[in-house]
Design a protein around this motif. Sequence first.
Motif, PDB file in Angstrom:
ATOM      1  N   LEU A 184     -48.936  25.190  45.059  1.00 43.80           N
ATOM      2  CA  LEU A 184     -48.756  23.840  45.593  1.00 43.80           C
ATOM      3  C   LEU A 184     -48.481  23.856  47.088  1.00 43.80           C
ATOM      4  CD1 LEU A 184     -48.774  20.913  44.605  1.00 43.80           C
ATOM      5  CD2 LEU A 184     -46.319  21.112  44.185  1.00 43.80           C
ATOM      6  N   ASN A 185     -47.910  24.945  47.598  1.00 44.26           N
ATOM      7  CA  ASN A 185     -47.698  25.064  49.039  1.00 44.26           C
ATOM      8  C   ASN A 185     -49.015  25.003  49.805  1.00 44.26           C
ATOM      9  OD1 ASN A 185     -44.946  25.324  48.731  1.00 44.26           O
ATOM     10  ND2 ASN A 185     -44.934  27.545  48.937  1.00 44.26           N
ATOM     11  N   TYR A 186     -50.089  25.471  49.165  1.00 47.91           N
ATOM     12  CA  TYR A 186     -51.395  25.495  49.826  1.00 47.91           C
ATOM     13  C   TYR A 186     -52.281  24.337  49.388  1.00 47.91           C
ATOM     14  CZ  TYR A 186     -50.818  29.895  52.300  1.00 47.91           C
ATOM     15  OH  TYR A 186     -50.425  30.866  53.185  1.00 47.91           O
ATOM     16  N   PHE A 187     -52.280  24.034  48.106  1.00 47.17           N
ATOM     17  CA  PHE A 187     -53.050  22.887  47.616  1.00 47.17           C
ATOM     18  C   PHE A 187     -52.100  21.702  47.470  1.00 47.17           C
ATOM     19  CE2 PHE A 187     -55.287  26.618  45.615  1.00 47.17           C
ATOM     20  CZ  PHE A 187     -56.355  26.616  46.515  1.00 47.17           C
ATOM     21  N   ASP A 188     -51.587  21.235  48.588  1.00 46.73           N
ATOM     22  CA  ASP A 188     -50.482  20.269  48.571  1.00 46.73           C
ATOM     23  C   ASP A 188     -50.920  18.873  48.136  1.00 46.73           C
ATOM     24  OD1 ASP A 188     -51.515  21.033  51.389  1.00 46.73           O
ATOM     25  OD2 ASP A 188     -50.876  18.953  51.645  1.00 46.73           O
ATOM     26  N   LYS A 189     -52.210  18.598  48.098  1.00 44.45           N
ATOM     27  CA  LYS A 189     -52.695  17.290  47.650  1.00 44.45           C
ATOM     28  C   LYS A 189     -53.148  17.319  46.193  1.00 44.45           C
ATOM     29  CE  LYS A 189     -54.148  15.873  52.290  1.00 44.45           C
ATOM     30  NZ  LYS A 189     -55.293  15.440  53.147  1.00 44.45           N
ATOM     31  N   ALA A 190     -52.928  18.427  45.521  1.00 48.26           N
ATOM     32  CA  ALA A 190     -53.396  18.578  44.142  1.00 48.26           C
ATOM     33  C   ALA A 190     -52.593  17.722  43.173  1.00 48.26           C
ATOM     34  CB  ALA A 190     -53.310  20.041  43.722  1.00 48.26           C
ATOM     35  N   GLU A 191     -53.248  17.320  42.086  1.00 47.99           N
ATOM     36  CA  GLU A 191     -52.529  16.760  40.950  1.00 47.99           C
ATOM     37  C   GLU A 191     -51.914  17.918  40.170  1.00 47.99           C
ATOM     38  OE1 GLU A 191     -54.575  13.024  39.151  1.00 47.99           O
ATOM     39  OE2 GLU A 191     -56.180  14.416  39.713  1.00 47.99           O
ATOM     40  N   ASN A 192     -50.955  17.588  39.303  1.00 47.10           N
ATOM     41  CA  ASN A 192     -50.210  18.641  38.635  1.00 47.10           C
ATOM     42  C   ASN A 192     -50.098  18.393  37.142  1.00 47.10           C
ATOM     43  OD1 ASN A 192     -48.786  20.326  41.007  1.00 47.10           O
ATOM     44  ND2 ASN A 192     -48.915  18.170  41.586  1.00 47.10           N
ATOM     45  N   ALA A 193     -50.164  19.498  36.387  1.00 49.13           N
ATOM     46  CA  ALA A 193     -49.971  19.460  34.938  1.00 49.13           C
ATOM     47  C   ALA A 193     -49.015  20.583  34.564  1.00 49.13           C
ATOM     48  CB  ALA A 193     -51.305  19.626  34.217  1.00 49.13           C
ATOM     49  N   PHE A 194     -48.261  20.359  33.484  1.00 51.84           N
ATOM     50  CA  PHE A 194     -47.310  21.365  33.010  1.00 51.84           C
ATOM     51  C   PHE A 194     -47.400  21.445  31.491  1.00 51.84           C
ATOM     52  CE2 PHE A 194     -45.659  19.808  37.016  1.00 51.84           C
ATOM     53  CZ  PHE A 194     -45.356  20.987  37.691  1.00 51.84           C
ATOM     54  N   ILE A 195     -47.285  22.671  30.993  1.00 54.13           N
ATOM     55  CA  ILE A 195     -47.374  22.887  29.561  1.00 54.13           C
ATOM     56  C   ILE A 195     -46.394  23.989  29.157  1.00 54.13           C
ATOM     57  CG2 ILE A 195     -49.261  24.565  29.823  1.00 54.13           C
ATOM     58  CD1 ILE A 195     -50.441  23.414  27.200  1.00 54.13           C
ATOM     59  N   SER A 196     -45.772  23.824  28.007  1.00 53.46           N
ATOM     60  CA  SER A 196     -44.911  24.885  27.483  1.00 53.46           C
ATOM     61  C   SER A 196     -45.690  25.663  26.445  1.00 53.46           C
ATOM     62  CB  SER A 196     -43.638  24.309  26.858  1.00 53.46           C
ATOM     63  OG  SER A 196     -43.931  23.642  25.645  1.00 53.46           O
ATOM     64  N   ALA A 197     -45.739  26.978  26.616  1.00 54.16           N
ATOM     65  CA  ALA A 197     -46.388  27.853  25.646  1.00 54.16           C
ATOM     66  C   ALA A 197     -45.543  29.112  25.546  1.00 54.16           C
ATOM     67  CB  ALA A 197     -47.810  28.191  26.088  1.00 54.16           C
ATOM     68  N   TYR A 198     -45.075  29.417  24.353  1.00 49.37           N
ATOM     69  CA  TYR A 198     -44.195  30.571  24.214  1.00 49.37           C
ATOM     70  C   TYR A 198     -44.529  31.347  22.944  1.00 49.37           C
ATOM     71  CZ  TYR A 198     -41.603  27.689  20.831  1.00 49.37           C
ATOM     72  OH  TYR A 198     -41.259  26.905  19.765  1.00 49.37           O
ATOM     73  N   ARG A 199     -44.066  32.588  22.929  1.00 46.55           N
ATOM     74  CA  ARG A 199     -44.270  33.440  21.760  1.00 46.55           C
ATOM     75  C   ARG A 199     -43.243  33.102  20.685  1.00 46.55           C
ATOM     76  NH1 ARG A 199     -45.217  39.599  24.041  1.00 46.55           N
ATOM     77  NH2 ARG A 199     -47.033  39.150  25.370  1.00 46.55           N
ATOM     78  N   HIS A 200     -43.731  32.792  19.501  1.00 44.37           N
ATOM     79  CA  HIS A 200     -42.845  32.551  18.369  1.00 44.37           C
ATOM     80  C   HIS A 200     -42.968  33.725  17.412  1.00 44.37           C
ATOM     81  CE1 HIS A 200     -40.619  30.645  15.184  1.00 44.37           C
ATOM     82  NE2 HIS A 200     -41.668  30.711  14.368  1.00 44.37           N
ATOM     83  N   HIS A 201     -41.885  34.495  17.300  1.00 43.66           N
ATOM     84  CA  HIS A 201     -41.879  35.659  16.421  1.00 43.66           C
ATOM     85  C   HIS A 201     -41.439  35.232  15.020  1.00 43.66           C
ATOM     86  CE1 HIS A 201     -42.386  38.609  19.701  1.00 43.66           C
ATOM     87  NE2 HIS A 201     -41.732  37.710  20.402  1.00 43.66           N
ATOM     88  N   LYS A 202     -42.176  35.648  14.015  1.00 45.04           N
ATOM     89  CA  LYS A 202     -41.831  35.329  12.629  1.00 45.04           C
ATOM     90  C   LYS A 202     -40.984  36.454  12.055  1.00 45.04           C
ATOM     91  CE  LYS A 202     -45.897  32.411  11.975  1.00 45.04           C
ATOM     92  NZ  LYS A 202     -47.111  32.130  11.178  1.00 45.04           N
ATOM     93  N   GLU A 203     -41.215  36.825  10.820  1.00 43.64           N
ATOM     94  CA  GLU A 203     -40.400  37.859  10.187  1.00 43.64           C
ATOM     95  C   GLU A 203     -40.533  39.201  10.892  1.00 43.64           C
ATOM     96  OE1 GLU A 203     -42.522  35.935   8.610  1.00 43.64           O
ATOM     97  OE2 GLU A 203     -41.233  34.587   7.448  1.00 43.64           O
ATOM     98  N   ASN A 204     -41.744  39.543  11.297  1.00 46.41           N
ATOM     99  CA  ASN A 204     -41.999  40.812  11.971  1.00 46.41           C
ATOM    100  C   ASN A 204     -41.826  40.624  13.479  1.00 46.41           C
ATOM    101  OD1 ASN A 204     -42.929  43.195  13.051  1.00 46.41           O
ATOM    102  ND2 ASN A 204     -44.817  43.264  11.837  1.00 46.41           N
ATOM    103  N   PRO A 205     -40.840  41.267  14.111  1.00 43.54           N
ATOM    104  CA  PRO A 205     -40.608  41.057  15.544  1.00 43.54           C
ATOM    105  C   PRO A 205     -41.737  41.568  16.421  1.00 43.54           C
ATOM    106  CG  PRO A 205     -39.251  42.857  14.712  1.00 43.54           C
ATOM    107  CD  PRO A 205     -39.871  42.200  13.525  1.00 43.54           C
ATOM    108  N   ASP A 206     -42.634  42.382  15.857  1.00 44.12           N
ATOM    109  CA  ASP A 206     -43.730  42.927  16.640  1.00 44.12           C
ATOM    110  C   ASP A 206     -44.970  42.037  16.619  1.00 44.12           C
ATOM    111  OD1 ASP A 206     -42.183  45.092  17.290  1.00 44.12           O
ATOM    112  OD2 ASP A 206     -42.967  46.366  15.688  1.00 44.12           O
ATOM    113  N   THR A 207     -44.933  40.947  15.859  1.00 48.51           N
ATOM    114  CA  THR A 207     -46.053  40.013  15.824  1.00 48.51           C
ATOM    115  C   THR A 207     -45.568  38.625  16.235  1.00 48.51           C
ATOM    116  OG1 THR A 207     -45.680  39.447  13.493  1.00 48.51           O
ATOM    117  CG2 THR A 207     -47.160  41.299  13.965  1.00 48.51           C
TER     118      THR A 207
END
Length: 219
Positions: A91-114
């Motif tokens: 944004l410092n360089y593309f200061d006139k840009a529109e902006n979007a934000f998204i949350s994406a995270y790893r959800h670990h189930k029973e197996n912590p390695d997956t």
Amino acid sequence: MHIHNLSEDNSILNTFISELRDVNIQKDSMRFRRNIERIGEVLSYEMSKSFKFKNQEITTPLAKTTVKTIDSDVVLCSILRAGVPLHNGLLNYFDKAENAFISAYRHHKENPDTFEIVVEYLACPSLEGKTLVLADPMVATGQSLLATYEALKPFGTPKEIHLAAVIGAQEGVDFAAKHFPENTHLWIATVDKDLNNKGYIVPGLGDAGDLAFGQKLQH
């Protein structure tokens, strides 16, 4: 996919990367965030060379003159929370840009390695006919980038897609190249060889979100 690995050329960028990786320097969270931001600025500069430009007449105190300016409607989309410092650099360089934000995270189930990638929050303008810059500091498996891209599809079809990243694993880069449109550009500061059995980049730098903003409780 067009892959631009900026570490293939010697530049000050390599200093920023080394400080991000160094276990002694990275303990300074403010410096860590600033180094990611500075890398975002370098990526923006290099990326801008591929954009469409137009002639624009301006008036100086002495005369009229013509300059070339970017002729693209840019939308910056960052993956929370680690993507915030990288987003600031863009944004410092593309200061006139529109902006979007998204949350994406790893959800670990029973197996912590997956894990599976969970998307919960999304705020986005129209992407129709625009230049989308999708920012994710760490491209490990590439699944977060793909999940984000799929979540953005209802907002329109971009004219161009650019991916901005700090460090990627070769496996994640290959995954992105397979699943994104062929004319997508990946701008990345450096690419590491391996992933460990938990899907983290080796040698990498650790958890970028924790280093930038402090440790979090796991879901």
